[in-house]
Design a protein around this motif. Structure first.
Motif, PDB file in Angstrom:
ATOM      1  N   ASN A  99      19.294 -19.339 -28.121  1.00 23.57           N
ATOM      2  CA  ASN A  99      18.147 -18.957 -27.285  1.00 23.57           C
ATOM      3  C   ASN A  99      16.847 -18.779 -28.066  1.00 23.57           C
ATOM      4  OD1 ASN A  99      19.547 -19.002 -24.840  1.00 23.57           O
ATOM      5  ND2 ASN A  99      20.186 -16.877 -25.033  1.00 23.57           N
ATOM      6  N   SER A 100      16.831 -19.117 -29.353  1.00 22.92           N
ATOM      7  CA  SER A 100      15.566 -19.035 -30.094  1.00 22.92           C
ATOM      8  C   SER A 100      14.544 -20.023 -29.536  1.00 22.92           C
ATOM      9  CB  SER A 100      15.790 -19.299 -31.585  1.00 22.92           C
ATOM     10  OG  SER A 100      16.375 -20.567 -31.806  1.00 22.92           O
ATOM     11  N   ALA A 101      15.004 -20.988 -28.763  1.00 25.73           N
ATOM     12  CA  ALA A 101      14.087 -21.902 -28.077  1.00 25.73           C
ATOM     13  C   ALA A 101      13.148 -21.160 -27.143  1.00 25.73           C
ATOM     14  CB  ALA A 101      14.876 -22.943 -27.286  1.00 25.73           C
ATOM     15  N   TYR A 102      13.583 -19.979 -26.670  1.00 24.57           N
ATOM     16  CA  TYR A 102      12.771 -19.206 -25.720  1.00 24.57           C
ATOM     17  C   TYR A 102      11.937 -18.116 -26.400  1.00 24.57           C
ATOM     18  CZ  TYR A 102      15.934 -21.136 -22.120  1.00 24.57           C
ATOM     19  OH  TYR A 102      16.656 -21.961 -21.290  1.00 24.57           O
ATOM     20  N   ASN A 103      11.957 -18.051 -27.715  1.00 25.90           N
ATOM     21  CA  ASN A 103      11.216 -16.993 -28.394  1.00 25.90           C
ATOM     22  C   ASN A 103       9.762 -16.961 -27.928  1.00 25.90           C
ATOM     23  OD1 ASN A 103      13.448 -16.244 -29.829  1.00 25.90           O
ATOM     24  ND2 ASN A 103      12.511 -16.489 -31.848  1.00 25.90           N
ATOM     25  N   GLY A 104       9.277 -15.751 -27.701  1.00 24.43           N
ATOM     26  CA  GLY A 104       7.895 -15.580 -27.271  1.00 24.43           C
ATOM     27  C   GLY A 104       7.696 -15.630 -25.775  1.00 24.43           C
ATOM     28  N   ILE A 105       8.743 -15.868 -25.016  1.00 33.17           N
ATOM     29  CA  ILE A 105       8.596 -15.997 -23.570  1.00 33.17           C
ATOM     30  C   ILE A 105       8.173 -14.650 -22.969  1.00 33.17           C
ATOM     31  CG2 ILE A 105      11.009 -15.454 -23.055  1.00 33.17           C
ATOM     32  CD1 ILE A 105      10.920 -17.671 -20.905  1.00 33.17           C
ATOM     33  N   PRO A 126       5.954 -23.383 -27.254  1.00 33.37           N
ATOM     34  CA  PRO A 126       6.947 -23.598 -28.319  1.00 33.37           C
ATOM     35  C   PRO A 126       6.359 -23.888 -29.693  1.00 33.37           C
ATOM     36  CG  PRO A 126       6.909 -25.444 -26.776  1.00 33.37           C
ATOM     37  CD  PRO A 126       6.089 -24.358 -26.154  1.00 33.37           C
ATOM     38  N   SER A 127       5.125 -24.336 -29.751  1.00 31.48           N
ATOM     39  CA  SER A 127       4.513 -24.587 -31.059  1.00 31.48           C
ATOM     40  C   SER A 127       3.947 -23.320 -31.686  1.00 31.48           C
ATOM     41  CB  SER A 127       3.394 -25.629 -30.934  1.00 31.48           C
ATOM     42  OG  SER A 127       2.360 -25.145 -30.099  1.00 31.48           O
ATOM     43  N   GLU A 128       3.968 -22.211 -30.936  1.00 36.28           N
ATOM     44  CA  GLU A 128       3.396 -20.954 -31.431  1.00 36.28           C
ATOM     45  C   GLU A 128       4.332 -19.773 -31.237  1.00 36.28           C
ATOM     46  OE1 GLU A 128       0.619 -20.427 -33.107  1.00 36.28           O
ATOM     47  OE2 GLU A 128       0.147 -22.563 -33.123  1.00 36.28           O
ATOM     48  N   THR A 129       5.625 -20.036 -31.116  1.00 37.65           N
ATOM     49  CA  THR A 129       6.559 -18.943 -30.852  1.00 37.65           C
ATOM     50  C   THR A 129       6.859 -18.155 -32.122  1.00 37.65           C
ATOM     51  OG1 THR A 129       8.392 -20.512 -31.122  1.00 37.65           O
ATOM     52  CG2 THR A 129       7.659 -20.057 -28.884  1.00 37.65           C
ATOM     53  N   LYS A 169       5.482 -19.382 -37.182  1.00 34.63           N
ATOM     54  CA  LYS A 169       5.351 -19.686 -35.764  1.00 34.63           C
ATOM     55  C   LYS A 169       5.992 -21.041 -35.497  1.00 34.63           C
ATOM     56  CE  LYS A 169       2.651 -16.111 -34.782  1.00 34.63           C
ATOM     57  NZ  LYS A 169       3.104 -14.999 -33.930  1.00 34.63           N
ATOM     58  N   SER A 170       6.923 -21.102 -34.578  1.00 35.64           N
ATOM     59  CA  SER A 170       7.632 -22.299 -34.113  1.00 35.64           C
ATOM     60  C   SER A 170       8.936 -22.496 -34.888  1.00 35.64           C
ATOM     61  CB  SER A 170       6.795 -23.570 -34.198  1.00 35.64           C
ATOM     62  OG  SER A 170       6.787 -24.112 -35.509  1.00 35.64           O
ATOM     63  N   LEU A 171       9.885 -23.091 -34.207  1.00 37.72           N
ATOM     64  CA  LEU A 171      11.154 -23.427 -34.850  1.00 37.72           C
ATOM     65  C   LEU A 171      10.970 -24.453 -35.955  1.00 37.72           C
ATOM     66  CD1 LEU A 171      13.595 -23.505 -31.810  1.00 37.72           C
ATOM     67  CD2 LEU A 171      13.824 -22.076 -33.850  1.00 37.72           C
ATOM     68  N   GLU A 172       9.970 -25.316 -35.799  1.00 36.15           N
ATOM     69  CA  GLU A 172       9.700 -26.321 -36.839  1.00 36.15           C
ATOM     70  C   GLU A 172       9.335 -25.652 -38.160  1.00 36.15           C
ATOM     71  OE1 GLU A 172       9.751 -28.459 -33.112  1.00 36.15           O
ATOM     72  OE2 GLU A 172       8.797 -26.575 -33.701  1.00 36.15           O
ATOM     73  N   LYS A 173       8.478 -24.642 -38.102  1.00 34.34           N
ATOM     74  CA  LYS A 173       8.084 -23.941 -39.334  1.00 34.34           C
ATOM     75  C   LYS A 173       9.211 -23.048 -39.831  1.00 34.34           C
ATOM     76  CE  LYS A 173       3.055 -24.021 -38.807  1.00 34.34           C
ATOM     77  NZ  LYS A 173       2.994 -24.943 -37.659  1.00 34.34           N
ATOM     78  N   GLU A 185      18.239 -26.865 -32.821  1.00 32.88           N
ATOM     79  CA  GLU A 185      18.249 -25.435 -32.519  1.00 32.88           C
ATOM     80  C   GLU A 185      17.811 -25.173 -31.070  1.00 32.88           C
ATOM     81  OE1 GLU A 185      17.597 -23.590 -36.987  1.00 32.88           O
ATOM     82  OE2 GLU A 185      15.828 -23.888 -35.706  1.00 32.88           O
ATOM     83  N   ARG A 186      16.866 -25.973 -30.571  1.00 34.28           N
ATOM     84  CA  ARG A 186      16.428 -25.795 -29.176  1.00 34.28           C
ATOM     85  C   ARG A 186      17.518 -26.147 -28.173  1.00 34.28           C
ATOM     86  NH1 ARG A 186      11.406 -27.699 -31.063  1.00 34.28           N
ATOM     87  NH2 ARG A 186      10.064 -25.859 -31.199  1.00 34.28           N
ATOM     88  N   SER A 187      18.514 -26.878 -28.610  1.00 33.61           N
ATOM     89  CA  SER A 187      19.593 -27.262 -27.693  1.00 33.61           C
ATOM     90  C   SER A 187      20.611 -26.139 -27.531  1.00 33.61           C
ATOM     91  CB  SER A 187      20.299 -28.527 -28.197  1.00 33.61           C
ATOM     92  OG  SER A 187      21.107 -28.261 -29.342  1.00 33.61           O
ATOM     93  N   LEU A 188      20.525 -25.094 -28.345  1.00 31.49           N
ATOM     94  CA  LEU A 188      21.498 -24.009 -28.335  1.00 31.49           C
ATOM     95  C   LEU A 188      21.002 -22.887 -27.432  1.00 31.49           C
ATOM     96  CD1 LEU A 188      22.238 -23.952 -32.173  1.00 31.49           C
ATOM     97  CD2 LEU A 188      23.624 -25.011 -30.382  1.00 31.49           C
ATOM     98  N   VAL A 189      21.320 -22.990 -26.164  1.00 26.81           N
ATOM     99  CA  VAL A 189      20.858 -22.001 -25.198  1.00 26.81           C
ATOM    100  C   VAL A 189      22.037 -21.485 -24.368  1.00 26.81           C
ATOM    101  CG1 VAL A 189      18.543 -22.968 -25.045  1.00 26.81           C
ATOM    102  CG2 VAL A 189      20.294 -23.740 -23.445  1.00 26.81           C
TER     103      VAL A 189
END
Length: 379
Positions: A115-121, A129-132, A141-145, A208-212
């Motif tokens: 659920n880290s895909a939803y961080n910042g919701i 998602p680019s600033e979570t 900020k973001s899963l990419e970073k 990682e975004r697929s793990l929800v």
């Protein structure tokens, strides 16, 4: 108290007593996940990210993978207070440093990636998602970073022999030398020199975004199934809100994603105090989803059970100091106002169990393109 309304962009404050309460909206998690505009998810990209996630080629000494500390058998977290990175073997509570070792423990508890895909919701399902927010101290900020930071960290994946400003290029050069990875990157990204630091991060983040887990019993309840949770759990939910937990643990992820000073006990495995966000001893509010996978709790794993967490909050609400470096005066105002009894603790814990969801990807690759041990030295 002051009621802070979350029903509009403006905050309303109504004085009703001497306490502060946040009024928020609880909803189910969205059924779909957003991706950044420059990193749309595809099944192929997620599959590549999964291989990278399990491949210790990403670590300096090729002995640690992302999955070492975030393994599906442990809910993509681990049941250690603080993690053990390079120069070690074993998985979860069985992981130990090798006999000759001078690498320190990772100083913070490994949070679950689920659920880290939803961080910042926020309470209304809005997030970018680019600033979570990521990490206990919000340093990325973001899963990419986020995906690149453990590779650079000495005690997490880098280990001896590599500088933090060069390890990412070392890893990319290794991947370039593996024909299977070359083909996969070229197919997924369809660009010249597809094996790059940026694309490495994008692939891992896509996986990682697929793990929800967005269909817990609580989610079902929020979508209208009144029988999804028990009457006692509903009572626990009402207590959760009335005693003040709601002040920081709100929205669909049960986190305001803000920094709060709590004064959690120090972990005696660390050689010096962890001062957290900008040396303020503040740490980001964690999600309360899937707590069954994330003990021990707090930023340093210093509290072994949910009961001990609630007892800790009772202590600090009563003015007790559990950390000699954090005085009562520094505590976040919200936590000073919590009012819990032993009976309420059990009811709240009962409610928190409705946020668990075991329906996530638990499959593990049989092999990784580097030919190294899948998941690192975890046997």
């Amino acid at each position: 108290m002051f009621l802070i309304g979350c029903g509009s962009n403006e905050k309303k404050q109504v004085k009703t007593s001497n306490k502060t309460r946040v009024v928020t909206t609880y909803t189910a998690l969205p059924r779909t996940v957003k991706s950044p505009a420059d990193n749309p998810s595809t099944p192929e990209k997620e599959a590549l990210g999964k291989l990278l996630f399990y491949d210790p080629i990403l670590s300096g000494n090729k002995d640690v993978a992302c999955a070492t500390c975030h393994h599906p058998n442990n809910g993509y977290a681990e049941f250690l207070d603080i993690s053990i990175g390079p120069n070690a073997s074993g998985l979860g509570t069985r992981r130990k440093f090798n006999a000759s070792n001078d690498i320190p423990f990772v100083k913070r508890n490994a949070q679950t990636i689920i659920n880290s895909a939803y961080n910042g919701i926020d309470a209304f399902g809005n997030y970018e998602p680019s600033e979570t927010t990521m990490f206990w101290d919000d340093r990325a900020k973001s899963l990419e970073k986020q995906a690149l930071e453990p590779i650079k960290a000495f005690e997490e994946m880098r280990g001896h022999g590599f500088a933090d400003d060069s390890i990412l290029q070392v890893v990319v050069d290794r991947i370039k030398d593996i024909p299977e990875y070359q083909k996969l990157f070229a197919s997924v990204f369809d660009e010249p020199d597809a094996v790059s630091v940026d694309n490495l991060a994008k692939a891992i983040a896509a996986f990682e975004r697929s793990l929800v887990t967005n269909n817990s019993r609580f989610d079902q309840y929020m979508r209208g199934d009144q029988d999804a949770i028990l009457i006692s759990e509903k009572e626990g939910f009402e207590l959760f809100k009335s005693v003040g937990c709601v002040n920081c643990h709100n929205g669909p992820m049960f986190s305001d994603y803000k920094m709060h000073v709590l004064g959690a006990p120090e972990n005696n495995k660390l050689t010096r105090p962890d001062a957290g966000f900008k040396d303020t001893f503040a740490f980001r509010t964690p999600t309360l989803r899937n707590l069954r996978f994330t003990p021990p709790y707090m930023h340093n794993g210093s509290l072994s059970s949910l009961k001990k967490v609630l007892e800790f909050y009772e202590d600090i609400a009563n003015g007790k100091e559990r950390n000699e470096h954090v005085s009562v005066q520094k505590y976040d105002p919200f936590v000073r106002e919590l009012d819990l009894s032993v009976k309420e603790m059990s009811q709240i814990i009962s409610f928190l169990n409705t946020l668990n969801d075991t329906d996530f990807d638990k499959t593990i690759p049989e092999r990784v393109p580097s030919g190294l041990a899948v998941g690192g030295n975890i046997q």
